[in-house]
Design a protein around this motif. Structure first.
Motif, PDB file in Angstrom:
ATOM      1  N   LEU A 295      -2.275   0.956   3.492  1.00 44.27           N
ATOM      2  CA  LEU A 295      -0.862   1.739   3.791  1.00 44.27           C
ATOM      3  C   LEU A 295       0.101   0.661   2.989  1.00 44.27           C
ATOM      4  CD1 LEU A 295       1.161   3.473   4.862  1.00 44.27           C
ATOM      5  CD2 LEU A 295       1.031   2.321   7.096  1.00 44.27           C
TER       6      LEU A 295
ATOM      7  N   ASP B 139      -2.392   3.674  -2.616  1.00 43.16           N
ATOM      8  CA  ASP B 139      -2.090   4.841  -1.894  1.00 43.16           C
ATOM      9  C   ASP B 139      -2.236   6.327  -2.884  1.00 43.16           C
ATOM     10  OD1 ASP B 139      -0.348   6.114  -0.229  1.00 43.16           O
ATOM     11  OD2 ASP B 139       1.222   6.315  -1.347  1.00 43.16           O
TER      12      ASP B 139
ATOM     13  N   ARG C 284       0.492   0.280  -5.749  1.00 39.90           N
ATOM     14  CA  ARG C 284       0.332   1.488  -5.417  1.00 39.90           C
ATOM     15  C   ARG C 284      -0.900   2.463  -5.728  1.00 39.90           C
ATOM     16  NH1 ARG C 284       2.401   4.662  -3.859  1.00 39.90           N
ATOM     17  NH2 ARG C 284       3.786   5.854  -5.233  1.00 39.90           N
TER      18      ARG C 284
ATOM     19  N   ARG D 293       3.166   2.305   1.365  1.00 39.24           N
ATOM     20  CA  ARG D 293       4.641   3.082   1.132  1.00 39.24           C
ATOM     21  C   ARG D 293       4.777   3.121  -0.090  1.00 39.24           C
ATOM     22  NH1 ARG D 293       6.148   6.169   4.168  1.00 39.24           N
ATOM     23  NH2 ARG D 293       8.393   5.722   4.028  1.00 39.24           N
TER      24      ARG D 293
END
Length: 418
Positions: A260, A212, A209, A262
């Motif tokens: 990427l 992101d 994470r 999500r």
């Protein structure tokens, strides 16, 4: 003393007038595309057991840690307003034993509100609407993968009326992801003390994470981070290359984005996000990907899925003025009645026209003729019908401004183009 005015909750929207018409126009386009891809629509509860989302989207996801609307406990269970649809669809499949269907994959579409308690900003609300679909099977094959991605892409492009940018990445199997997480943890360890508080937490719970993160200083660090493609198994690499080759053969434009990942923890395999090509600063208008183990985590069989969602509010923000006019024209009113007879004959005319499938509304008796025509223009009426006191009918084309006398029979014999 006057009562204090009650206002809508922060982070919500009242849809009315032009915005509601645009919303319904997008709704119609998206549901037509869902039908074209052979999906079955569903309606789901707006709240579920708290543990459904805590177990499925991942304890380390921002949705669970910061964004769920947890309801006041009444009884022996905790409930949460749904923050996304995938977990709810999976729960529905398990509870209703839809996984026993002889017709696989399951293709389930949805459109409805979701709720996240976060700071409202442009395109990011506390109650917002998602359109999407989930394909579920024992194993998600190449055909289902491509269809889910193409469904998302074509639905977005048909809604906006122009090209959309597709960014993709491949996260691999659960085993590949665990190996990659270990590599990320080793890479970020020397930097974590200087990173934002969210990334410090992500480092401990799910270092994926961190990729992101939207903090510029952390993004600079991420540029040199290991790439997931270097940790894919041979089987993962073969699946990824087959997807890329198929997209190239079909002629689909896409961008590979190694950062990427999500926002939810259940993704494996292909992941993607869609962006408006005219306004890339708007953020992703939709996204999705493949997932494994989700159904097993919530008490179901070991099946795979691939799905996506499009944010309705983001789509509305991305509409150009020209596209708005196109959509509003499609939703325009057929007849605007100005009734000077005022004896019920106008209502008789309206009922007969509605029986033929026309949309009809009235001007108020108190409105003068000029004001009534202005109202007809605001409502984008195609025609105005003036009902005279002797029941004669004048039909005015609101585009050309031509006006002729007509009979009700002639109006009812006209071909209706829905």
């Amino acid at each position: 003393m006057a009562e204090q005015q009650i206002k809508r909750p922060r982070g919500t929207t009242d849809y009315y007038g032009e915005q509601e018409k645009l919303f319904l126009a997008l709704d119609s386009i998206l549901k037509a595309e869902a039908k074209a891809y052979g999906t079955t629509p569903c309606e789901l509860p707006m709240f579920e057991e708290n543990r459904l989302f805590h177990r499925s989207v991942g304890e380390g996801s921002d949705i669970v840690l910061k964004e769920t609307f947890d309801l006041v406990k009444k009884g022996d269970k905790d409930f949460t307003l749904r923050p996304e649809f995938t977990a709810s669809v999976s729960r529905m499949v398990i509870e209703n034993k839809l996984y026993n269907s002889p017709d696989m994959p399951l293709r389930i579409s949805y459109l409805g509100p979701v709720f996240r308690y976060e700071r409202p900003q442009t395109g990011r609300l506390r109650q917002f609407y998602q359109f999407g679909a989930e394909f579920i099977d024992t194993k998600i094959d190449l055909a289902s993968t491509l269809d889910a991605f193409l469904f998302a892409l074509t639905a977005a492009e048909k809604a906006l009326g122009h090209k959309v940018i597709a960014k993709i990445n491949f996260l691999g199997s659960l085993e590949s992801r665990e190996n990659y997480k270990a590599a990320l943890k080793a890479f970020f360890a020397p930097h974590v003390d200087s990173m934002c508080d969210d990334c410090k937490r992500r480092f401990e719970v799910n270092p994926l994470r961190i990729l992101d993160c939207k903090v510029q200083e952390d993004q600079e660090i991420c540029k040199d981070a290991p790439k997931i493609k270097d940790y894919l198994s041979e089987e993962d690499q073969k699946e990824y290359q087959n997807i890329l080759k198929a997209l190239d053969d079909i002629g689909v434009s896409y961008e590979v984005d190694d950062s990427l990942v999500r926002g939810l923890d259940y993704y494996t395999g292909l992941v993607f996000e869609l962006y408006d090509s005219i306004n890339t600063t708007l953020g992703a208008i939709g996204g999705g990907g493949k997932y494994a183990s989700l159904m097993r985590q919530i008490g179901g069989p070991d099946m795979e899925g691939i799905g996506f969602s499009l944010g309705m509010e983001r789509l509305l923000l991305a509409l150009t003025e020209q596209r708005k006019q196109e959509l509003l024209q499609e939703e325009s009113l057929d007849y605007f009645l100005i009734d000077f007879a005022r004896d019920g004959f106008g209502s008789y005319v309206a009922s007969k026209l509605r029986e033929k499938g026309y949309s009809v509304t009235f001007s108020s008796y108190s409105r003068a003729l000029g004001g009534a025509f202005k109202m007809a223009d605001r409502l984008k009426a195609k025609n105005a019908l003036i009902i005279e006191q002797d029941h004669r009918i004048q039909k005015k084309d609101m585009l050309t401004r031509n006006q002729i006398e007509v009979s009700l029979d002639s109006l009812l014999k006209e071909e209706h183009h829905a």
